[in-house]
Design an enzyme around this catalytic site. Sequence first.
Site, PDB file in Angstrom:
ATOM      1  N   GLU A 140       0.821  -1.231   0.000  1.00 12.50           N
ATOM      2  CA  GLU A 140       0.000   0.000   0.000  1.00 12.50           C
ATOM      3  C   GLU A 140       0.847   1.270   0.000  1.00 12.50           C
ATOM      4  O   GLU A 140       0.658   2.168   0.822  1.00 12.50           O
ATOM      5  CB  GLU A 140      -0.981  -0.033   1.174  1.00 12.50           C
ATOM      6  CG  GLU A 140      -1.964  -1.188   1.018  1.00 12.50           C
ATOM      7  CD  GLU A 140      -3.085  -1.212   2.043  1.00 12.50           C
ATOM      8  OE1 GLU A 140      -2.877  -0.698   3.145  1.00 12.50           O
ATOM      9  OE2 GLU A 140      -4.168  -1.733   1.722  1.00 12.50           O
ATOM     10  N   GLU A 146      -5.718  -8.264  -1.541  1.00 11.05           N
ATOM     11  CA  GLU A 146      -6.464  -8.114  -0.289  1.00 11.05           C
ATOM     12  C   GLU A 146      -7.888  -7.763  -0.647  1.00 11.05           C
ATOM     13  O   GLU A 146      -8.129  -6.906  -1.487  1.00 11.05           O
ATOM     14  CB  GLU A 146      -5.908  -6.987   0.598  1.00 11.05           C
ATOM     15  CG  GLU A 146      -4.582  -7.271   1.221  1.00 11.05           C
ATOM     16  CD  GLU A 146      -4.139  -6.178   2.220  1.00 11.05           C
ATOM     17  OE1 GLU A 146      -5.007  -5.516   2.820  1.00 11.05           O
ATOM     18  OE2 GLU A 146      -2.920  -5.997   2.362  1.00 11.05           O
TER      19      GLU A 146
HETATM   20  P1  P53 Z   1      -7.825  -3.382   8.918  1.00  9.68           P
HETATM   21  C1  P53 Z   1      -7.260   1.085   5.386  1.00  9.68           C
HETATM   22  C2  P53 Z   1      -7.904   1.039   4.157  1.00  9.68           C
HETATM   23  C3  P53 Z   1      -7.553   0.092   3.233  1.00  9.68           C
HETATM   24  C4  P53 Z   1      -6.542  -0.805   3.516  1.00  9.68           C
HETATM   25  O1  P53 Z   1      -7.420  -3.254   7.388  1.00  9.68           O
HETATM   26  C5  P53 Z   1      -5.892  -0.746   4.732  1.00  9.68           C
HETATM   27  C6  P53 Z   1      -6.236   0.190   5.682  1.00  9.68           C
HETATM   28  C7  P53 Z   1      -5.555   0.242   6.998  1.00  9.68           C
HETATM   29  O2  P53 Z   1      -6.403  -0.086   8.004  1.00  9.68           O
HETATM   30  O3  P53 Z   1      -4.850  -1.565   5.035  1.00  9.68           O
HETATM   31  C8  P53 Z   1      -4.767  -2.886   4.567  1.00  9.68           C
HETATM   32  O4  P53 Z   1      -6.949  -4.416   9.496  1.00  9.68           O
HETATM   33  C9  P53 Z   1      -3.455  -3.444   5.050  1.00  9.68           C
HETATM   34  C10 P53 Z   1      -3.576  -4.567   6.035  1.00  9.68           C
HETATM   35  C11 P53 Z   1      -4.820  -4.371   6.858  1.00  9.68           C
HETATM   36  C12 P53 Z   1      -6.006  -4.486   5.920  1.00  9.68           C
HETATM   37  O5  P53 Z   1      -5.937  -3.498   4.911  1.00  9.68           O
HETATM   38  O6  P53 Z   1      -7.600  -2.022   9.476  1.00  9.68           O
HETATM   39  O7  P53 Z   1      -2.612  -3.839   3.996  1.00  9.68           O
HETATM   40  O8  P53 Z   1      -2.398  -4.624   6.781  1.00  9.68           O
HETATM   41  O9  P53 Z   1      -4.948  -5.264   7.911  1.00  9.68           O
HETATM   42  C13 P53 Z   1      -7.347  -4.388   6.584  1.00  9.68           C
HETATM   43  O10 P53 Z   1      -9.262  -3.781   8.914  1.00  9.68           O
END
Ligand code: P53
Length: 470
Positions: free
Chosen positions: A175, A369
């Site tokens: 990211e 993701e």
């Molecule tokens: P969590 C925000 C928006 C989109 C992706 O997020 C993001 C975030 C950060 O919160 O991060 C990614 O755990 C990231 C992972 C993270 C996952 O999204 O906040 O690459 O490390 O865990 C989900 O719900």
Amino acid sequence: MTFPTNFLWGGATAANQCEGAWDLDGKGASIPDHMMGGSLHKQREFTKEIDLDKYYPSHSGIDFYHHYKEDIALFAEMGFKVFRLSIAWSRIFPNGDDAEPNEAGLAFYDRVFDECAKHGIEPLVTISHFELPYHLGEKYNGFADRRTIDFYVNFAETIFNRYKNKVKYWLTFNEINFGTLPFGGRSLLGIIDGKDDEQRRYQALHNMFVASARTVKLGHQINPDFQIGCMLAYITMYPLTCAPADVLACQQMNQKLNWFCGDVHVKGEYPFYMENYFTQHGITLERSPEDLKEIKEGTVDFYTFSYYMTTCIAAEAENGDRTGGNLFGGMKNPYLATSEWGWQIDPVGLRYTLNQLYDRYQIPLMVVENGLGAVDEVEADGAIHDEYRIDYLRQHVQEMDKALEDGVDLIGYTSWGCIDLVSGGTGEMAKRYGFIYVDKDDVGAGSLKRSKKDSFDWYKQVIATNGENL
Ligand code: P53
């Protein structure tokens, strides 16, 4: 059926959110090791000193460090073709600037990759996933200092040489586009001290582009079969209304947040709109001709992104409602439902995004993701009926199917948090994404026992039928 036979189905994790064992076998502290747990309404607290009387979720994670065999066997049972994980930089170089790598750390990932190979699972490794060694933040403010480029490339070279026959797919930075926002200052860029303004952030990003490009080039020299990609948080944006001012505001936001980093990684050049942005905002970057040459020569082989939600952009903030959990000042889309954490759920937006990206870059794409963070209830008999998660994933897989029909070169899909892990944003365990439930709570209590949710069998059948049986 449109999924190609070699489609890479799997799941994704990050070291700092699952491994635990934060100071075991020579590992140094990482930046997330200095962050306590929070929630949707309470920011995670960052402490310079680690107070061992307090709870820091990454210190124990879900103890993947000691459960990796069991966890990888469960992934294999679902039929995973690929497992995305990151290598904790501070496990290999405890301070980041050490002369020699830590053998015990290297040996751990040998064991993990051997376990993957045993089950026919291809690893996809994120070299840096929001987990810089703390020392690099403390001493250099991370990538704000050019010296960190060399530390990163040295780390990448070490793991490339070590795992060149075990790992084929790599991503340079998780990211990276969060570096354009204050949000990314500490965890992504490693800026611990002093001001975190745009000047500094864009300089740090530039240094990361150089580090990424040099790494791509080096990787191809070490093993020409390596596939090395970039990774962005893609926050798809719609104009809030068809008012031209909203459409223009949306385009400008897209340039800065969604397109800039991808354009540099894929095209190897700074886009004109950012040059203009830098001029308009008095940002002057130290960029040598040699840097620009490296960036041009080190373009990525494939483009990957996270996709959770979409948002709406308005020229004037008062034109719409802000949604609670939406980052980046986005507006509420009246056509979409939101998750319990306020993220707007938009499967059709994934098809739109895949087409948009493929049109822009024409290189293979991977969704690395995607998923629904939700509170799960364990029934008296131990079952976890997460049909809301199945619905979310099914709809997104359907839209990928359509994007493939549209002709997009989509090569894989790794859903986020295939096993429950610590939330990156909030540090909670309660925000769960997994097919596999882990018995642990937000104060660190629990047996760590793994159990299958209903989504486990659902995903298994999706993979077994190559996306036909949803
Ligand atoms: P969590 C925000 C928006 C989109 C992706 O997020 C993001 C975030 C950060 O919160 O991060 C990614 O755990 C990231 C992972 C993270 C996952 O999204 O906040 O690459 O490390 O865990 C989900 O719900």
